[in-house]
Enzyme design. Structure first.
Site, PDB file in Angstrom:
ATOM      1  N   ASP A   1       0.853  -1.187   0.000  1.00 40.03           N
ATOM      2  CA  ASP A   1       0.000   0.000   0.000  1.00 40.03           C
ATOM      3  C   ASP A   1       0.892   1.241   0.000  1.00 40.03           C
ATOM      4  O   ASP A   1       1.829   1.348   0.813  1.00 40.03           O
ATOM      5  CB  ASP A   1      -0.905  -0.001   1.232  1.00 40.03           C
ATOM      6  CG  ASP A   1      -1.989   1.063   1.142  1.00 40.03           C
ATOM      7  OD1 ASP A   1      -3.033   0.775   0.543  1.00 40.03           O
ATOM      8  OD2 ASP A   1      -1.784   2.168   1.668  1.00 40.03           O
ATOM      9  N   ILE A   2       0.619   2.165  -0.918  1.00 38.02           N
ATOM     10  CA  ILE A   2       1.403   3.399  -0.985  1.00 38.02           C
ATOM     11  C   ILE A   2       1.070   4.276   0.223  1.00 38.02           C
ATOM     12  O   ILE A   2      -0.102   4.534   0.514  1.00 38.02           O
ATOM     13  CB  ILE A   2       1.109   4.164  -2.290  1.00 38.02           C
ATOM     14  CG1 ILE A   2       1.461   3.292  -3.504  1.00 38.02           C
ATOM     15  CG2 ILE A   2       1.888   5.480  -2.341  1.00 38.02           C
ATOM     16  CD1 ILE A   2       1.054   3.897  -4.836  1.00 38.02           C
TER      17      ILE A   2
ATOM     18  N   GLU B   1      -4.835   2.397  -4.082  1.00 35.57           N
ATOM     19  CA  GLU B   1      -3.379   2.493  -4.097  1.00 35.57           C
ATOM     20  C   GLU B   1      -2.713   1.197  -3.615  1.00 35.57           C
ATOM     21  O   GLU B   1      -1.552   1.200  -3.221  1.00 35.57           O
ATOM     22  CB  GLU B   1      -2.911   3.666  -3.219  1.00 35.57           C
ATOM     23  CG  GLU B   1      -3.168   3.511  -1.729  1.00 35.57           C
ATOM     24  CD  GLU B   1      -4.540   3.991  -1.282  1.00 35.57           C
ATOM     25  OE1 GLU B   1      -4.668   4.345  -0.101  1.00 35.57           O
ATOM     26  OE2 GLU B   1      -5.467   4.016  -2.097  1.00 35.57           O
TER      27      GLU B   1
END
Length: 295
Positions: free
Chosen positions: A172-173, A215
């Protein structure tokens, strides 16, 4: 004069029989090729059907558009090679080999028989292109969530049946919402495509990356144990951290949080995925920009 007429009649009959035989061969091959839209099966059927007409010891079929290279048989010195194309549509390349040279008559016959293969290959290409579009995220050009759902079931079944390791990485960004809010959603899209590119640069040919949603990305690793998956996750994390996005005169640093799980003997699909997801959220709770491995 009578003798000449008789000879002409014989020639005409022989020509008719030869044409009839060729047409029957074409019909037989074409009918067999209508049964599948699989590249592997089409090439195998075609080569099997022509083996008595054009003896060969092996074949290779390659199709760069779909990353295919199929080989079968014993490879020897002499070969013939054909790039297959119809109406500007590239359909791959077929190569036949054997231990003695292909004659001009062989090549002429083979070129005639290849006409039977062209349109089944075109149909297979259109079908595979449609599948590819259905299973590809248009923004990042990674596999999408539907593709992951199918792939993870297949890979779990193969791993459990063969006793091989299987691992998954959830990524996950970090602070992605602030990228959208501060620099625009266009910048957020640029960040997603860049992260997808950096992930791919660190993967092996057998590894698969999916955009899981928003994301979040998932990397599915066949024949990879927990230690190998952790090592790859750390390499991906470091690669992302060491890159800088340049967007509208802004230098933007990105990091990601990652979680790893490896398939256990008693895992269900849900438990296998949930442990990686939970490990990723533990990375976020622990300060982000790190890798956590599920127990």
């Amino acid at each position: 004069m009578a003798k000449k007429t008789a000879n002409l009649a014989v020639i005409s009959n022989n020509s008719f029989e030869a044409t009839k035989a060729v047409n029957l061969q074409h019909f037989d091959i074409s009918s067999a090729l209508q049964t599948t839209l699989s590249f592997n099966e089409l090439i195998a059927i075609f080569c099997k059907k022509i083996e008595n007409l054009i003896p060969h010891s092996a074949y290779v079929y390659s199709n760069p558009e779909f990353g295919l290279e199929m080989k079968s048989g014993v490879f020897t010195q002499h070969y013939c090679n054909y790039a297959l194309k119809v109406e500007q549509q590239q359909l791959g390349e077929l190569k036949l080999t054997r231990h003695y040279r292909f004659s001009e008559a062989d090549l002429k016959l083979l070129e005639s028989l290849l006409c039977c293969l062209i349109y089944p290959l075109k149909n297979a290409t259109l079908y595979q292109q449609a599948l590819k579009m259905a299973y590809t995220d248009p923004l990042t050009q990674t596999h999408n969530r539907a593709s992951f759902d199918d792939s993870v079931k297949r890979e779990m079944s193969l791993a459990q049946r063969g006793g091989n390791p299987l691992s998954v990485i959830f990524l996950d960004i970090d602070h992605f919402k602030s990228i959208n809010d501060t620099y625009s959603h266009s910048c957020g899209d640029f960040a997603l495509t860049s992260v997808a590119k950096w992930i791919k640069e660190n993967l092996r040919g057998s590894d698969m990356v999916f955009r899981y949603g928003g994301e979040e990305f998932v990397i599915l690793l066949s024949n990879t144990d927990s230690a190998g998956a952790e090592l790859l996750a750390e390499r991906i994390r470091t690669s992302i951290e060491h890159h800088t996005l340049a967007y509208d005169m802004n230098a933007i640093k990105i990091t990601a949080s990652l979680g790893v799980s490896s398939l256990l003997a008693d895992d269900s699909l849900e438990s296998f995925i949930n442990r990686a997801d939970e490990a990723m959220y533990e990375s976020k709770r622990s300060g982000r920009n790190q890798v956590k491995v599920a127990a």
